[in-house]
Design a protein around this motif. Structure first.
Motif, PDB file in Angstrom:
ATOM      1  N   VAL A  18       0.826  -1.218   0.000  1.00 43.38           N
ATOM      2  CA  VAL A  18       0.000   0.000   0.000  1.00 43.38           C
ATOM      3  C   VAL A  18       0.853   1.258   0.000  1.00 43.38           C
ATOM      4  O   VAL A  18       0.438   2.303  -0.493  1.00 43.38           O
ATOM      5  CB  VAL A  18      -0.963  -0.040   1.211  1.00 43.38           C
ATOM      6  N   GLY A  23      -1.304   5.288  -6.487  1.00 38.68           N
ATOM      7  CA  GLY A  23      -2.526   5.081  -5.721  1.00 38.68           C
ATOM      8  C   GLY A  23      -3.374   6.334  -5.679  1.00 38.68           C
ATOM      9  O   GLY A  23      -3.287   7.202  -6.547  1.00 38.68           O
ATOM     10  N   ARG A  24      -4.201   6.431  -4.660  1.00 43.15           N
ATOM     11  CA  ARG A  24      -5.098   7.572  -4.526  1.00 43.15           C
ATOM     12  C   ARG A  24      -5.195   7.956  -3.059  1.00 43.15           C
ATOM     13  O   ARG A  24      -4.808   7.162  -2.194  1.00 43.15           O
ATOM     14  CB  ARG A  24      -6.477   7.244  -5.098  1.00 43.15           C
ATOM     15  N   THR A  25      -5.691   9.159  -2.805  1.00 47.13           N
ATOM     16  CA  THR A  25      -5.831   9.556  -1.403  1.00 47.13           C
ATOM     17  C   THR A  25      -6.987   8.768  -0.783  1.00 47.13           C
ATOM     18  O   THR A  25      -7.869   8.264  -1.495  1.00 47.13           O
ATOM     19  CB  THR A  25      -6.110  11.057  -1.256  1.00 47.13           C
ATOM     20  N   VAL A  26      -6.963   8.694   0.541  1.00 49.15           N
ATOM     21  CA  VAL A  26      -8.035   8.000   1.250  1.00 49.15           C
ATOM     22  C   VAL A  26      -9.380   8.616   0.881  1.00 49.15           C
ATOM     23  O   VAL A  26     -10.360   7.897   0.634  1.00 49.15           O
ATOM     24  CB  VAL A  26      -7.783   8.073   2.774  1.00 49.15           C
ATOM     25  N   ASP A  27      -9.415   9.919   0.820  1.00 49.93           N
ATOM     26  CA  ASP A  27     -10.660  10.615   0.491  1.00 49.93           C
ATOM     27  C   ASP A  27     -11.164  10.211  -0.901  1.00 49.93           C
ATOM     28  O   ASP A  27     -12.349   9.900  -1.087  1.00 49.93           O
ATOM     29  CB  ASP A  27     -10.409  12.128   0.557  1.00 49.93           C
TER      30      ASP A  27
ATOM     31  N   PHE B   3      -7.621   9.214  11.050  1.00 52.13           N
ATOM     32  CA  PHE B   3      -6.574   9.123  10.040  1.00 52.13           C
ATOM     33  C   PHE B   3      -6.691  10.320   9.120  1.00 52.13           C
ATOM     34  O   PHE B   3      -7.687  11.028   9.103  1.00 52.13           O
ATOM     35  CB  PHE B   3      -6.654   7.798   9.269  1.00 52.13           C
ATOM     36  N   ASN B   4      -5.627  10.519   8.356  1.00 46.90           N
ATOM     37  CA  ASN B   4      -5.554  11.658   7.464  1.00 46.90           C
ATOM     38  C   ASN B   4      -6.174  11.293   6.117  1.00 46.90           C
ATOM     39  O   ASN B   4      -5.701  10.382   5.439  1.00 46.90           O
ATOM     40  CB  ASN B   4      -4.072  12.043   7.310  1.00 46.90           C
ATOM     41  N   LYS B   5      -7.226  12.027   5.731  1.00 50.72           N
ATOM     42  CA  LYS B   5      -7.907  11.692   4.473  1.00 50.72           C
ATOM     43  C   LYS B   5      -7.057  12.007   3.250  1.00 50.72           C
ATOM     44  O   LYS B   5      -7.368  11.572   2.152  1.00 50.72           O
ATOM     45  CB  LYS B   5      -9.247  12.421   4.390  1.00 50.72           C
ATOM     46  N   GLY B   6      -5.994  12.798   3.459  1.00 51.52           N
ATOM     47  CA  GLY B   6      -5.096  13.101   2.358  1.00 51.52           C
ATOM     48  C   GLY B   6      -3.996  12.073   2.196  1.00 51.52           C
ATOM     49  O   GLY B   6      -3.231  12.105   1.227  1.00 51.52           O
ATOM     50  N   GLU B   7      -3.932  11.136   3.129  1.00 52.76           N
ATOM     51  CA  GLU B   7      -2.936  10.058   3.061  1.00 52.76           C
ATOM     52  C   GLU B   7      -3.165   9.224   1.797  1.00 52.76           C
ATOM     53  O   GLU B   7      -4.304   8.990   1.406  1.00 52.76           O
ATOM     54  CB  GLU B   7      -3.104   9.179   4.308  1.00 52.76           C
ATOM     55  N   ARG B   8      -2.063   8.785   1.165  1.00 55.38           N
ATOM     56  CA  ARG B   8      -2.211   8.009  -0.062  1.00 55.38           C
ATOM     57  C   ARG B   8      -2.188   6.513   0.228  1.00 55.38           C
ATOM     58  O   ARG B   8      -1.420   6.055   1.075  1.00 55.38           O
ATOM     59  CB  ARG B   8      -1.094   8.353  -1.055  1.00 55.38           C
ATOM     60  N   VAL B   9      -3.035   5.786  -0.460  1.00 51.86           N
ATOM     61  CA  VAL B   9      -3.027   4.317  -0.366  1.00 51.86           C
ATOM     62  C   VAL B   9      -2.973   3.766  -1.784  1.00 51.86           C
ATOM     63  O   VAL B   9      -3.688   4.236  -2.667  1.00 51.86           O
ATOM     64  CB  VAL B   9      -4.275   3.763   0.362  1.00 51.86           C
ATOM     65  N   ASN B  10      -2.101   2.819  -1.980  1.00 48.14           N
ATOM     66  CA  ASN B  10      -1.980   2.219  -3.307  1.00 48.14           C
ATOM     67  C   ASN B  10      -2.329   0.731  -3.220  1.00 48.14           C
ATOM     68  O   ASN B  10      -1.481  -0.099  -2.903  1.00 48.14           O
ATOM     69  CB  ASN B  10      -0.557   2.406  -3.841  1.00 48.14           C
ATOM     70  N   MET B 127     -12.240   1.470   5.104  1.00 42.54           N
ATOM     71  CA  MET B 127     -10.922   2.063   4.884  1.00 42.54           C
ATOM     72  C   MET B 127     -10.214   2.324   6.216  1.00 42.54           C
ATOM     73  O   MET B 127      -8.997   2.118   6.334  1.00 42.54           O
ATOM     74  CB  MET B 127     -11.077   3.365   4.076  1.00 42.54           C
ATOM     75  N   ILE B 131      -6.550   0.830   7.160  1.00 45.91           N
ATOM     76  CA  ILE B 131      -5.419   1.664   7.589  1.00 45.91           C
ATOM     77  C   ILE B 131      -4.929   1.233   8.973  1.00 45.91           C
ATOM     78  O   ILE B 131      -3.730   1.220   9.242  1.00 45.91           O
ATOM     79  CB  ILE B 131      -5.828   3.149   7.542  1.00 45.91           C
TER      80      ILE B 131
END
Lengths: 158, 198
Positions: A18, A23-27, B3-10, B127, B131
């Motif tokens: 991850v 990827g993309r932001t959580v939002d 958690f931070n909504k601007g955090e990236r998840v791939n 989500m 996380i």
């Protein structure tokens, strides 16, 4: 399997994947998921009517003694209806299905079975499935009030 | 669970298995994970399909409903944790329950699930749990009675009055000092500002 307890560290491979670039932001991810789920709302809700029809048949067969574990199938279908209805905010239907799960689970685990209570719940779930999101608050409350009273009478300890 | 909504998840290369006995429920889960960026979530309706998926692929995350078409999700997780199919047997598993009694929460935890989530499961909630799992530092336990992530989420040591069974359990008793106490001027020196030359 060893007879002794062993405690050891394991690699968190999900975290490694991850954190890869891209990827993309959580939002963005959450919004994309919400949009995609909304796109299958109609087809999902349409299946509720089919499931409630199936439950009517299963309950009738169970009542006739045609099933070895009569409350298991009722529980499974009602649980599936609860899952779908709650996912799309059909609160009255999800409460009715949850109440039927309570009854079926109680009856299969030793409570004195009451088929009239099952029948009333099956009818209530079917009616709310057919009405869908179009049910008025007053009608929904009227149906739920009846189901709550039936449930309180046959499962007073829960 | 902030958690931070601007955090990236791939999650694009993550191998995710979704198991649910209800086709429409499985479809909703699949749409959710597509939205999260997972390319091809593996869909399983039954215990048999879920076992086959574990045997065929290296999985990074499993999301399992308590109701499969031919068995209960608890049964699958219990099998998985004891399967010795590494690394899948150590992979995180999120158990989703519908009609839920407290006993089922404990049953899910004791079957070896990493997390138990009640329906309805909104994408934001899922989500958050993912996380949380990314930061999960729990060790893995294998024993005759239990296989899965350590059920003690907080490392607060053994219960009061008990010795503890783990080699890294710390005692609540504070032992005698092994070195002399610091003198006051040594303590003062730790706080005294000094000019740095150079």
């Amino acid at each position: 399997m060893s007879r002794r307890a062993q405690v050891f560290e394991v690699e968190n491979r999900l975290a490694k994947i991850v954190s890869a670039p891209g990827g993309r932001t959580v939002d963005q991810a959450v919004k994309a998921a919400e949009t995609r789920i909304e796109a299958v709302r109609e087809v999902s809700l349409a299946s509720l009517v089919g499931k409630s029809d199936q439950m009517v048949q299963v309950a009738a067969a169970a009542r006739r003694g045609e099933q070895a574990k009569p409350f298991d199938a009722i529980y499974d279908i009602s649980n599936a209806i609860y899952g779908l209805a709650s996912s799309f905010g059909l609160t009255a239907l999800s409460e009715a299905a949850f109440s039927l799960c309570d009854l079926a689970d109680g009856f299969r685990t030793g409570e004195e079975p009451s088929w009239p209570a099952i029948d009333v719940h099956v009818d209530g779930v079917r009616l709310l499935s057919m009405l869908g999101a179009g049910v008025s608050a007053a009608d929904a409350e009227s149906i739920l009030d009846g189901l709550r009273r039936v449930r309180a009478r046959v499962l007073p300890s829960t | 669970m902030a958690f931070n909504k601007g955090e990236r998840v791939n999650l694009s290369s993550a191998e995710v298995m979704l198991a649910c006995g209800d086709p429409e429920g499985l479809n909703i889960l699949a749409e959710m994970f597509h939205g999260f960026g997972v390319h091809t979530p593996r869909r399983c309706l039954s215990l048999v399909e879920a076992k086959t998926s574990v045997q065929d692929r290296m999985l990074n995350l499993m999301v399992v409903d308590s109701a499969l078409s031919d068995a209960e999700g608890y049964e699958f997780i219990h099998w998985l944790r004891r399967s010795e199919i590494a690394p899948n047997c150590y992979a995180p598993v999120i158990l989703i329950t519908g009609h839920t009694k407290p006993s089922q929460i404990f049953r899910g935890r004791d079957s070896g699930a990493s997390f138990v989530v009640r329906k309805p499961v909104a994408p934001l909630v899922m989500m958050q749990r993912i996380i949380w799992l990314l930061n999960d530092q729990r060790k893995f336990v294998t024993s005759p009675d239990y296989c899965g992530p350590d059920r003690r989420v907080k490392a607060v040591g053994p219960p009061v009055g008990m010795k503890g069974r783990r080699h890294d359990d710390l005692s609540a008793q504070v032992g005698d000092a092994k070195t002399p106490n610091l003198e006051q001027d040594e303590i003062d020196a730790l706080f005294k500002p000094k000019a740095v030359s150079g």
